[in-house]
Every structure is written in structure tokens, then in C-alpha cells.
Write an enzyme that holds these catalytic residues in place. Sequence first.
Site, PDB file in Angstrom:
ATOM      1  N   ASP A  99      29.252  -6.240  19.459  1.00  0.00           N
ATOM      2  CA  ASP A  99      28.362  -6.091  20.588  1.00  0.00           C
ATOM      3  C   ASP A  99      28.688  -7.178  21.838  1.00  0.00           C
ATOM      4  OD1 ASP A  99      25.840  -5.626  21.779  1.00  0.00           O
ATOM      5  OD2 ASP A  99      24.770  -6.853  20.486  1.00  0.00           O
ATOM      6  N   TRP A 114      29.298  -8.966  28.765  1.00  0.00           N
ATOM      7  CA  TRP A 114      30.980  -9.427  29.087  1.00  0.00           C
ATOM      8  C   TRP A 114      31.100  -9.007  30.545  1.00  0.00           C
ATOM      9  CZ3 TRP A 114      35.272  -7.469  30.740  1.00  0.00           C
ATOM     10  CH2 TRP A 114      36.455  -8.312  30.873  1.00  0.00           C
ATOM     11  N   ARG A 116      30.146  -1.768  33.488  1.00  0.00           N
ATOM     12  CA  ARG A 116      30.034  -1.789  31.942  1.00  0.00           C
ATOM     13  C   ARG A 116      31.190  -1.283  31.488  1.00  0.00           C
ATOM     14  NH1 ARG A 116      25.465  -2.834  29.479  1.00  0.00           N
ATOM     15  NH2 ARG A 116      25.935  -1.643  27.693  1.00  0.00           N
ATOM     16  N   HIS A 154      33.795  -2.169  28.114  1.00  0.00           N
ATOM     17  CA  HIS A 154      34.192  -1.321  26.873  1.00  0.00           C
ATOM     18  C   HIS A 154      35.913  -1.262  26.806  1.00  0.00           C
ATOM     19  CE1 HIS A 154      30.042  -0.303  26.056  1.00  0.00           C
ATOM     20  NE2 HIS A 154      29.774   0.433  27.193  1.00  0.00           N
ATOM     21  N   TRP A 186      23.491   7.423  21.877  1.00  0.00           N
ATOM     22  CA  TRP A 186      23.404   8.949  22.362  1.00  0.00           C
ATOM     23  C   TRP A 186      22.185   8.650  23.353  1.00  0.00           C
ATOM     24  CZ3 TRP A 186      27.248  11.726  22.103  1.00  0.00           C
ATOM     25  CH2 TRP A 186      28.053  12.010  20.953  1.00  0.00           C
ATOM     26  N   LEU A 218      46.030  -1.485   5.359  1.00  0.00           N
ATOM     27  CA  LEU A 218      44.730  -1.362   6.043  1.00  0.00           C
ATOM     28  C   LEU A 218      43.983  -0.156   6.156  1.00  0.00           C
ATOM     29  CD1 LEU A 218      42.046  -3.331   7.177  1.00  0.00           C
ATOM     30  CD2 LEU A 218      43.189  -2.955   9.469  1.00  0.00           C
ATOM     31  N   ARG A 258      20.439  -8.948  14.283  1.00  0.00           N
ATOM     32  CA  ARG A 258      20.098  -7.769  13.580  1.00  0.00           C
ATOM     33  C   ARG A 258      21.165  -6.889  12.873  1.00  0.00           C
ATOM     34  NH1 ARG A 258      17.810  -7.894  18.842  1.00  0.00           N
ATOM     35  NH2 ARG A 258      19.426  -6.623  19.917  1.00  0.00           N
ATOM     36  N   GLU A 311      27.904 -10.959   3.305  1.00  0.00           N
ATOM     37  CA  GLU A 311      27.776 -12.436   3.915  1.00  0.00           C
ATOM     38  C   GLU A 311      27.741 -11.927   5.563  1.00  0.00           C
ATOM     39  OE1 GLU A 311      27.080 -15.431   2.789  1.00  0.00           O
ATOM     40  OE2 GLU A 311      27.207 -14.879   0.726  1.00  0.00           O
TER      41      GLU A 311
HETATM   42  C1  FPP Z   1      28.436  -2.728  22.340  1.00  0.00           C
HETATM   43  O1  FPP Z   1      28.352  -3.296  23.802  1.00  0.00           O
HETATM   44  C2  FPP Z   1      29.407  -1.768  22.035  1.00  0.00           C
HETATM   45  C3  FPP Z   1      29.405  -0.398  22.086  1.00  0.00           C
HETATM   46  C4  FPP Z   1      28.284   0.472  22.237  1.00  0.00           C
HETATM   47  C5  FPP Z   1      30.573   0.172  21.722  1.00  0.00           C
HETATM   48  C6  FPP Z   1      31.621  -0.342  21.259  1.00  0.00           C
HETATM   49  C7  FPP Z   1      32.868   0.252  21.604  1.00  0.00           C
HETATM   50  C8  FPP Z   1      34.161  -0.448  22.142  1.00  0.00           C
HETATM   51  C9  FPP Z   1      34.503  -1.795  21.502  1.00  0.00           C
HETATM   52  C10 FPP Z   1      34.982   0.082  22.757  1.00  0.00           C
HETATM   53  C11 FPP Z   1      36.105   0.825  22.317  1.00  0.00           C
HETATM   54  C12 FPP Z   1      36.169   1.339  20.641  1.00  0.00           C
HETATM   55  C13 FPP Z   1      37.133   1.725  20.149  1.00  0.00           C
HETATM   56  C14 FPP Z   1      37.126   1.862  18.830  1.00  0.00           C
HETATM   57  C15 FPP Z   1      38.584   1.809  20.723  1.00  0.00           C
HETATM   58  P1  FPP Z   1      26.862  -3.039  24.590  1.00  0.00           P
HETATM   59  O2  FPP Z   1      27.448  -2.096  25.545  1.00  0.00           O
HETATM   60  O3  FPP Z   1      25.965  -2.811  23.771  1.00  0.00           O
HETATM   61  O4  FPP Z   1      26.769  -4.489  25.078  1.00  0.00           O
HETATM   62  P2  FPP Z   1      25.627  -5.190  25.810  1.00  0.00           P
HETATM   63  O5  FPP Z   1      24.647  -5.273  24.584  1.00  0.00           O
HETATM   64  O6  FPP Z   1      26.153  -6.376  26.175  1.00  0.00           O
HETATM   65  O7  FPP Z   1      25.073  -4.331  26.682  1.00  0.00           O
END
Ligand code: FPP
Length: 235
Positions: A17, A22, A30, A34, A66, A128, A189, A202
Site C-alpha cells: 500500500d 508516495w 499516481r 505504481h 476495479w 520460491l 486493516r 503475525e
Molecule cells: C496500493 O497503492 C497498490 C496497489 C493498488 C497496487 C499494487 C501494485 C504494484 C505494487 C505495482 C506493480 C505490481 C506488480 C506485481 C508488478 P495505492 O494506489 O492504494 O496507494 P495509496 O493508498 O497511497 O493511494
Amino acid sequence: MPESQSVFPRHIAIIMDGNGRWAKERGLPRAQGHRAGAESVRECVEACSELGVEFLTLYAFSSENWNRPKPEIDALMKLLERFLKDKTGEIIKKNVRLRAIGRIHLLPDSCRKQLDHAIHASAENTGLTLILALSYGGREEIVDAAKRLIESSSPEDLANLGTEEFARHLYTSEYPDPDLMIRTSGEMRLSNFLLWQLSYAEFYITKKNWPDFRRGDLEEAITEYQRRHRRYGGL
Ligand code: FPP
């Protein structure tokens, strides 16, 4: 490096998250958060593989994701597709076996094809097991399991149903439950992640956003896990 191998976590699950925060802190879109998050994925997979973790489950796209704006969904799907295209060679070289859980049929075709390819190409690997949770929701998984169970059971089977038999119908039937659940960006959460499987895990919550979570942070989480004494409800 974590000290004791005796209580080393076999299975780590991560809620990645804070990509958006970030990016926001840096005045970036955004999607860039990612992309930076994908680099943390690469590093954590490599670290888990080298440390001897057996299973790593990453919450990469939830059922609820989604509901995000379409451009962000498209950017995430493209990123996943590109990641798989670029990293399948490395996955195979590092002896990582890729798997996926969730309602995978809902992913765009091009993304699903790339995923299927990487899963098949790495199927014989023995290191892994990397499990991507995609279009995944814990409640949806339990509903899907209940449907499968009802389809394949007699009234007598259902009358004698226990937790172990039920778990055999979950997406995760081949894997042990996670020992350690890590969540980044400070939220306390579960967000519909592995609701059944995390019963005895844990929890380790860090304030760091996912793109800042790197090998050293993973090792710190493992060390903290090793300090805890797990009692499974006993004494
Ligand atoms: C949460 O950040 C992250 C996601 C919804 C998606 C996770 C995806 C990645 C780490 C990118 C690539 C993944 C792979 C497997 C290559 P958020 O957008 O909810 O952040 P925020 O809560 O700060 O808005």
C-alpha cells in the site's frame, strides 16, 4: 540478516500500500508510484528467494480496485503485463515458480496471456513460489469455495464438513497459510486480503510507503517475526 532459521517464516503475505501517497509526496502522477512499486516487487522477490522464503503472496490488485478510475486500472494492468514480459526470464533464472490467485478470468486478455505464459514457463521451478493476488478478494474467494464445495459434495459430505475440507476449495489449497503478513503505509486493516488464511499470521505494519519498502525493510520484518512467540490460541 535474520538470526534464527528455526522460526523462519515459510510464507510471507504483503499488502503493498501507499504507491499513490508516495507519488503525491513527490508531485508525481499516481502511475509513477505504481511503477516505483514494481521495483520494490522485484527487490522483495529477489530477497525472499535468496533468504529461502518458500512462499510469497503479493496483493497486486484487489476486487475493490476495479472501482478505481479506468485510466488507473489500465495503467496497473499495463504495468503488470510489462512486468511479466520483462521479468519472466529473471523469474526462471532465479528458480521462482509463479502462480496467481483471484478471479483471473476478469483480467484483460493480453495481461492474462502474459500471466499464463509466465506461470507455465516457471511451473517446474523449485525455489520460491511467488503468488500474485489479482482481481482478488477474500470474501469472493470464500463464496467461490462454497460454490465449488456444494457442486462437488454429497449431502453427507456437507454434513461432515470441517475447516480442513473447506480450505481445500480455496484458491490457496496448495499452499500453507502465511506466517507473516506485512502491510505498508501504516494502515491497520486487512482490506479483504486472505481473510481465511491469515487467522494465525503475525502482522507487521510499517509506515513506509510500498515504493520505499526494500530488502532491508523485509529483513527487519522477518527479524521482528522471529522475536514473537506464536501460541495458536494455546498456552
Ligand atoms: C496500493 O497503492 C497498490 C496497489 C493498488 C497496487 C499494487 C501494485 C504494484 C505494487 C505495482 C506493480 C505490481 C506488480 C506485481 C508488478 P495505492 O494506489 O492504494 O496507494 P495509496 O493508498 O497511497 O493511494
